[in-house]
Design a protein around this motif. Structure first.
Motif, mmCIF file in Angstrom:
data_model
loop_
_atom_site.group_PDB
_atom_site.id
_atom_site.type_symbol
_atom_site.label_atom_id
_atom_site.label_comp_id
_atom_site.label_asym_id
_atom_site.label_seq_id
_atom_site.Cartn_x
_atom_site.Cartn_y
_atom_site.Cartn_z
ATOM 1 N N ALA A 274 52.844 20.628 93.192
ATOM 2 C CA ALA A 274 52.778 21.499 92.000
ATOM 3 C C ALA A 274 52.795 20.542 90.814
ATOM 4 O O ALA A 274 53.846 20.013 90.440
ATOM 5 C CB ALA A 274 53.951 22.473 91.956
ATOM 6 N N GLU A 275 51.616 20.306 90.239
ATOM 7 C CA GLU A 275 51.487 19.271 89.201
ATOM 8 C C GLU A 275 52.370 19.540 87.983
ATOM 9 O O GLU A 275 52.780 18.629 87.281
ATOM 10 C CB GLU A 275 50.027 19.166 88.747
ATOM 11 N N GLY A 276 52.664 20.818 87.723
ATOM 12 C CA GLY A 276 53.471 21.166 86.550
ATOM 13 C C GLY A 276 54.868 20.584 86.603
ATOM 14 O O GLY A 276 55.499 20.370 85.556
ATOM 15 N N VAL A 277 55.356 20.291 87.803
ATOM 16 C CA VAL A 277 56.715 19.730 87.923
ATOM 17 C C VAL A 277 56.749 18.348 87.267
ATOM 18 O O VAL A 277 57.681 18.009 86.537
ATOM 19 C CB VAL A 277 57.128 19.642 89.419
ATOM 20 N N ALA A 278 55.707 17.545 87.526
ATOM 21 C CA ALA A 278 55.666 16.197 86.944
ATOM 22 C C ALA A 278 55.316 16.247 85.457
ATOM 23 O O ALA A 278 55.729 15.377 84.687
ATOM 24 C CB ALA A 278 54.638 15.347 87.688
ATOM 25 N N THR A 279 54.575 17.261 85.050
ATOM 26 C CA THR A 279 54.111 17.312 83.652
ATOM 27 C C THR A 279 55.164 17.889 82.699
ATOM 28 O O THR A 279 55.199 17.541 81.513
ATOM 29 C CB THR A 279 52.807 18.154 83.564
ATOM 30 N N ALA A 280 56.053 18.771 83.229
ATOM 31 C CA ALA A 280 56.945 19.527 82.326
ATOM 32 C C ALA A 280 57.822 18.616 81.445
ATOM 33 O O ALA A 280 57.869 18.793 80.217
ATOM 34 C CB ALA A 280 57.818 20.474 83.149
ATOM 35 N N ALA A 281 58.484 17.635 82.075
ATOM 36 C CA ALA A 281 59.439 16.834 81.303
ATOM 37 C C ALA A 281 58.733 15.993 80.240
ATOM 38 O O ALA A 281 59.180 15.911 79.082
ATOM 39 C CB ALA A 281 60.243 15.931 82.237
ATOM 40 N N ILE A 282 57.608 15.407 80.618
ATOM 41 C CA ILE A 282 56.922 14.556 79.642
ATOM 42 C C ILE A 282 56.308 15.421 78.531
ATOM 43 O O ILE A 282 56.319 15.039 77.355
ATOM 44 C CB ILE A 282 55.868 13.634 80.323
ATOM 45 N N ALA A 283 55.831 16.604 78.893
ATOM 46 C CA ALA A 283 55.264 17.495 77.857
ATOM 47 C C ALA A 283 56.376 17.937 76.904
ATOM 48 O O ALA A 283 56.171 18.016 75.683
ATOM 49 C CB ALA A 283 54.590 18.696 78.508
ATOM 50 N N ALA A 284 57.566 18.185 77.461
ATOM 51 C CA ALA A 284 58.692 18.585 76.600
ATOM 52 C C ALA A 284 59.053 17.439 75.648
ATOM 53 O O ALA A 284 59.315 17.643 74.455
ATOM 54 C CB ALA A 284 59.887 18.968 77.468
ATOM 55 N N ARG A 285 59.030 16.203 76.181
ATOM 56 C CA ARG A 285 59.380 15.049 75.331
ATOM 57 C C ARG A 285 58.340 14.859 74.222
ATOM 58 O O ARG A 285 58.683 14.651 73.053
ATOM 59 C CB ARG A 285 59.476 13.781 76.189
ATOM 60 N N ILE A 286 57.067 14.971 74.609
ATOM 61 C CA ILE A 286 56.001 14.769 73.608
ATOM 62 C C ILE A 286 56.120 15.815 72.492
ATOM 63 O O ILE A 286 56.044 15.500 71.307
ATOM 64 C CB ILE A 286 54.608 14.867 74.277
ATOM 65 N N THR A 287 56.321 17.068 72.876
ATOM 66 C CA THR A 287 56.373 18.120 71.849
ATOM 67 C C THR A 287 57.608 17.934 70.952
ATOM 68 O O THR A 287 57.537 18.115 69.742
ATOM 69 C CB THR A 287 56.373 19.531 72.479
ATOM 70 N N ARG A 288 58.718 17.522 71.580
ATOM 71 C CA ARG A 288 59.943 17.293 70.782
ATOM 72 C C ARG A 288 59.693 16.163 69.775
ATOM 73 O O ARG A 288 59.966 16.302 68.587
ATOM 74 C CB ARG A 288 61.100 16.939 71.727
ATOM 75 N N GLU A 289 59.127 15.054 70.275
ATOM 76 C CA GLU A 289 58.920 13.888 69.401
ATOM 77 C C GLU A 289 57.918 14.179 68.285
ATOM 78 O O GLU A 289 58.021 13.641 67.198
ATOM 79 C CB GLU A 289 58.432 12.699 70.234
ATOM 80 N N ARG A 290 56.955 15.047 68.571
ATOM 81 C CA ARG A 290 55.932 15.335 67.559
ATOM 82 C C ARG A 290 56.264 16.564 66.728
ATOM 83 O O ARG A 290 55.476 17.003 65.898
ATOM 84 C CB ARG A 290 54.570 15.514 68.238
ATOM 85 N N GLY A 291 57.442 17.147 66.985
ATOM 86 C CA GLY A 291 57.873 18.295 66.181
ATOM 87 C C GLY A 291 57.038 19.545 66.422
ATOM 88 O O GLY A 291 56.855 20.366 65.521
ATOM 89 N N ILE A 292 56.508 19.696 67.656
ATOM 90 C CA ILE A 292 55.715 20.891 67.977
ATOM 91 C C ILE A 292 56.642 21.875 68.704
ATOM 92 O O ILE A 292 57.295 21.498 69.678
ATOM 93 C CB ILE A 292 54.527 20.542 68.908
ATOM 94 N N ARG A 293 56.704 23.100 68.222
ATOM 95 C CA ARG A 293 57.593 24.084 68.849
ATOM 96 C C ARG A 293 57.029 24.499 70.204
ATOM 97 O O ARG A 293 55.921 25.023 70.297
ATOM 98 C CB ARG A 293 57.728 25.290 67.925
ATOM 99 N N ALA A 294 57.798 24.249 71.275
ATOM 100 C CA ALA A 294 57.313 24.545 72.627
ATOM 101 C C ALA A 294 58.479 25.043 73.489
ATOM 102 O O ALA A 294 58.903 24.389 74.440
ATOM 103 C CB ALA A 294 56.688 23.290 73.242
ATOM 104 N N PRO A 295 59.008 26.253 73.170
ATOM 105 C CA PRO A 295 60.211 26.706 73.882
ATOM 106 C C PRO A 295 59.999 26.911 75.379
ATOM 107 O O PRO A 295 60.919 26.657 76.172
ATOM 108 C CB PRO A 295 60.567 28.024 73.191
ATOM 109 N N ILE A 296 58.814 27.337 75.793
ATOM 110 C CA ILE A 296 58.634 27.604 77.232
ATOM 111 C C ILE A 296 58.573 26.296 78.010
ATOM 112 O O ILE A 296 59.258 26.134 79.038
ATOM 113 C CB ILE A 296 57.370 28.474 77.477
ATOM 114 N N ILE A 297 57.812 25.340 77.501
ATOM 115 C CA ILE A 297 57.738 24.041 78.188
ATOM 116 C C ILE A 297 59.120 23.388 78.224
ATOM 117 O O ILE A 297 59.560 22.858 79.249
ATOM 118 C CB ILE A 297 56.709 23.126 77.483
#
Ligand SMILES: NC(=O)C1=CN([C@@H]2O[C@H](COP(=O)(O)OP(=O)(O)OC[C@H]3O[C@@H](n4cnc5c(N)ncnc54)[C@H](OP(=O)(O)O)[C@@H]3O)[C@@H](O)[C@H]2O)C=CC1
Ligand SMILES: O=C(CO)COP(=O)(O)O
Length: 327
Positions: A274-297
């Motif tokens: 399930a590729e989303g398992v590997a993508t979730a944490a890094i996507a959460a970090r990227i959105t946090r660092e770039r100030g993009i609101r991403a509550p579901i991720i």
């Protein structure tokens, strides 16, 4: 348009389905897989590990010899999981014929670096043209020849259009675009939203909550896409909205099924990729660092990290102070 020499790297569900599709389009296909047993099975016309019960017609010319698979090829479809693209491409590099375009068919973001797959290809093989194939397409449907539409993206519009024409068949319709980033982001992030939709469904929260999750996930995808320079219409197309529709609603999706198991509190070990398992944490970090609101991720990554339960996550999402926003 037939008679193109196509190499497929990866003998899983999707590599097999795409190899079959290319063969049905009249191309000369060689498929590389690392496992000799898998290669034998593919030559017999079956893939019991990843596509059980499906007769592969025509049988594929498969090999464990990477150099042989790439020798003289016109085009390479890379269909191994996103997290191994770097190692597979590094191994393939010495054998890649100059001028052969690479079509990236995995959906994900590199976990350690946050790098998109086309950027990994640019780093490792900067002289090769790169495309991405994405969209709502289950390997089992495609290998059975059921009607499917995907999109092929490349920065060079002509390359994308040419590949789309070569790989289209009467049941596999390829659209094309030059919005490579948009297509890659849509394909990578829909997997995380599919885990969220599955978790909500598995926790018994109902079809309305599932629809809310998918719709707000789409809003999140568009915010992130915009920050990365993706075009909104790309995310409204096959690789965004289309793939969200498919993977956020069907237990045939391994990401949705992973989410279902999470929501039901079932064991997660030994589940299919399930590729989303590997993508979730890094996507959460990227959105946090770039100030993009991403509550579901962010929530999915917290659930996967074990820092919050599905039930706590849902309560937190539904009761957090509402930011009044246009939909
Ligand atoms: N399945 C589908 O319906 C679709 C999948 N995709 C995407 O395609 C990508 C691949 O998925 P899929 O084919 O379904 O996955 P599978 O789990 O079915 O197969 C993965 C394949 O990759 C091989 N592999 C894994 N690690 C390596 C490695 N280090 N070196 C070489 N080969 C390796 C596996 O080999 P082994 O068996 O030896 O471990 C296996 O052949 C994913 O990104 C997925 O999101 C996209 C659209 C549809
Ligand atoms: O990407 C896919 C369909 O478009 C396959 O989805 P899963 O990887 O969740 O099975």
């Amino acid at each position: 348009m037939s008679g193109y020499r196509v190499t497929v790297l990866g003998g899983g569900a999707w590599g097999t389905a795409l190899g079959l599709t290319a063969a049905r389009a009249g191309h000369d296909v060689r498929l590389w897989a690392r496992d000799p047993e898998m290669v034998e099975a593919l030559r017999r016309g079956e893939n019991p590990r990843y596509l059980p019960g499906i007769a592969l017609e025509p049988a594929l010319e498969a090999t464990t010899d990477l150099a042989g698979a790439l020798d003289g090829t016109d085009c390479v479809l890379i269909v191994t999981p996103a997290q191994v693209l770097r190692s597979v491409l590094t191994a393939a590099k010495p054998h890649l014929p100059a001028g052969a375009p690479l079509v990236l068919c995995a959906k994900g973001i590199e976990r350690e670096t946050g790098t998109l797959l086309s950027q990994i290809a640019d780093e490792i093989v900067p002289n090769h043209l790169v495309a991405a194939l994405s969209g709502p397409s289950f390997a089992s449907d495609v290998s059975r020849g059921l009607p499917t539409a995907v999109v092929i993206a490349a920065r060079e519009e002509e390359l994308a259009a040419g590949l789309a024409q070569r790989f289209s068949t009467s049941s596999f319709r390829c659209y094309s675009t030059d919005d490579l980033i948009g297509v890659e982001i849509g394909g990578a992030l829909k997997n995380v939203f599919a885990i969220a939709a599955g978790a909500v469904t598995g926790a018994g929260l109902g079809a309305s909550a599932q629809a809310a999750t998918v719709t707000r996930g789409f809003a999140e995808l568009r915010r992130i896409g915009e920050a990365f320079g993706a075009r909104p219409e790309t995310l409204m197309g096959l690789s965004g909205f289309g793939d969200l529709m498919l993977t956020c609603s069907s237990p045939q999706s391994r990401n949705f099924a992973y989410g279902l198991a999470l929501g039901r509190g079932e064991p997660l070990e030994g589940r299919p990729l399930a590729e989303g398992v590997a993508t979730a944490a890094i996507a959460a970090r990227i959105t946090r660092e770039r100030g993009i609101r991403a509550p579901i991720i962010t929530t999915v990554s917290e659930i996967l990290a074990g820092s919050i339960t599905v039930q706590e996550a849902v309560t937190a999402l539904m009761t957090r102070p509402l930011r009044h926003e246009a939909e």
